[in-house]
Design a protein around this motif. Structure first.
Motif, mmCIF file in Angstrom:
data_model
loop_
_atom_site.group_PDB
_atom_site.id
_atom_site.type_symbol
_atom_site.label_atom_id
_atom_site.label_comp_id
_atom_site.label_asym_id
_atom_site.label_seq_id
_atom_site.Cartn_x
_atom_site.Cartn_y
_atom_site.Cartn_z
ATOM 1 N N ASP A 105 -43.832 43.223 13.736
ATOM 2 C CA ASP A 105 -44.506 42.504 14.827
ATOM 3 C C ASP A 105 -45.817 43.158 15.240
ATOM 4 O OD1 ASP A 105 -42.635 40.522 14.968
ATOM 5 O OD2 ASP A 105 -41.455 41.481 16.548
ATOM 6 N N TYR B 62 -51.113 37.006 18.654
ATOM 7 C CA TYR B 62 -49.784 36.941 18.045
ATOM 8 C C TYR B 62 -48.698 37.061 19.124
ATOM 9 C CZ TYR B 62 -45.695 38.234 15.306
ATOM 10 O OH TYR B 62 -44.440 38.281 14.763
ATOM 11 N N ASP B 63 -48.873 37.998 20.054
ATOM 12 C CA ASP B 63 -47.883 38.192 21.123
ATOM 13 C C ASP B 63 -47.759 36.931 21.990
ATOM 14 O OD1 ASP B 63 -47.399 40.752 20.216
ATOM 15 O OD2 ASP B 63 -48.624 41.734 21.758
ATOM 16 N N ILE C 149 -49.832 44.244 14.508
ATOM 17 C CA ILE C 149 -51.067 43.968 13.759
ATOM 18 C C ILE C 149 -51.875 45.262 13.785
ATOM 19 C CG2 ILE C 149 -53.090 42.477 13.547
ATOM 20 C CD1 ILE C 149 -50.426 40.903 13.583
ATOM 21 N N TYR D 126 -56.110 40.282 17.598
ATOM 22 C CA TYR D 126 -55.119 39.516 16.834
ATOM 23 C C TYR D 126 -53.703 39.789 17.337
ATOM 24 C CZ TYR D 126 -58.545 37.828 13.451
ATOM 25 O OH TYR D 126 -59.614 37.194 12.853
ATOM 26 N N GLN D 127 -53.450 41.037 17.764
ATOM 27 C CA GLN D 127 -52.132 41.375 18.308
ATOM 28 C C GLN D 127 -51.862 40.576 19.577
ATOM 29 O OE1 GLN D 127 -49.755 43.866 17.011
ATOM 30 N NE2 GLN D 127 -48.541 42.525 18.310
ATOM 31 N N TYR E 165 -53.620 40.050 6.872
ATOM 32 C CA TYR E 165 -53.028 39.168 7.873
ATOM 33 C C TYR E 165 -53.780 37.849 7.830
ATOM 34 C CZ TYR E 165 -51.493 37.531 12.473
ATOM 35 O OH TYR E 165 -50.958 36.802 13.502
ATOM 36 N N LYS F 41 -50.292 42.728 9.069
ATOM 37 C CA LYS F 41 -49.147 42.536 9.950
ATOM 38 C C LYS F 41 -47.970 43.268 9.334
ATOM 39 C CE LYS F 41 -46.233 39.014 12.036
ATOM 40 N NZ LYS F 41 -44.984 39.154 11.278
ATOM 41 N N GLN G 125 -48.413 33.826 21.079
ATOM 42 C CA GLN G 125 -47.771 32.779 20.283
ATOM 43 C C GLN G 125 -46.274 33.004 20.160
ATOM 44 O OE1 GLN G 125 -50.032 33.018 16.645
ATOM 45 N NE2 GLN G 125 -51.542 31.519 17.342
ATOM 46 N N THR G 126 -45.856 34.226 19.980
ATOM 47 C CA THR G 126 -44.420 34.493 19.808
ATOM 48 C C THR G 126 -43.672 34.435 21.138
ATOM 49 O OG1 THR G 126 -44.839 36.889 19.857
ATOM 50 C CG2 THR G 126 -44.679 35.833 17.686
ATOM 51 N N PRO H 163 -53.406 34.518 9.946
ATOM 52 C CA PRO H 163 -52.861 33.549 10.892
ATOM 53 C C PRO H 163 -53.337 32.142 10.543
ATOM 54 C CG PRO H 163 -54.599 34.841 11.923
ATOM 55 C CD PRO H 163 -54.382 35.416 10.555
ATOM 56 N N THR I 250 -58.127 37.073 7.970
ATOM 57 C CA THR I 250 -58.821 37.848 8.988
ATOM 58 C C THR I 250 -59.984 38.599 8.337
ATOM 59 O OG1 THR I 250 -57.232 39.637 8.642
ATOM 60 C CG2 THR I 250 -56.807 38.147 10.483
#
Length: 167
Positions: A72, A158-159, A74, A154-155, A44, A69, A161-162, A46, A51
């Motif tokens: 959706d 990511y959540d 991680i 990281y999850q 992954y 990833k 950001q999305t 980002p 990472t």
């Protein structure tokens, strides 16, 4: 005389050079200088920043763990490519832990300096360095807990950001 011999033998054994076993331990490493074309494709990344990667040492073999990833999610896992999933033998002394690793194109030499915890990934002849990582060592359970915490962190990022991009 026998007692003196035994005491001398015990004393000499305690003075002999020794270095700690790495069995059941792991390292988690962060890129200091990494060439993107020499990173695992399932890692992954980002914002194009790789990472952390984990290496677990058990029974004279090393396993590599990536943060990946999938859809959706991680997650932490070993390499998904069958040829790379095999655990590799490693050797060590008081200064270095080393092993080789083969992907579909190349054979790499890994070298971990036990004092600085700098991990180098090089070509097999060790004439070119591809990646340098700074590592931190952990006992076995701490290693897996830390890798899982990293994937959870990281999850969450990511959540967030999305979710910001959704209307």
């Amino acid at each position: 005389m026998k007692k003196l011999f035994m005491m001398t033998l015990i004393f000499l054994i305690q003075l002999s050079p020794s270095f700690g076993s790495v069995d059941g331990k792991g390292i988690i490493c962060k890129c200091l200088d990494c060439k993107l074309d020499h990173l695992d494709p399932s890692s992954y990344m980002p914002n194009n920043i790789p990472t952390e990667i984990g290496f677990h040492f058990k029974t004279n073999k090393v396993s590599i763990y990536y943060i990946r990833k999938i859809g959706d999610k991680i997650k932490v896992g070993e390499n998904v490519q069958t040829t790379l999933r095999k655990k590799k033998r490693f050797s060590y002394d008081k200064n270095e832990i080393k092993w080789t690793y083969k992907d579909s194109l190349n054979i790499y030499a890994y070298s971990l300096d036990r004092k600085t915890l700098i991990l180098s990934k090089m070509n097999i002849t060790k004439t070119e360095k591809f990646n340098m990582r700074k590592c931190e060592s952990f006992k076995e359970i701490e290693f897996f807990n830390k890798m899982n915490k990293l994937s959870d962190d990281y999850q969450k990022i990511y959540d967030k950001q999305t979710n910001k991009n959704k209307i």
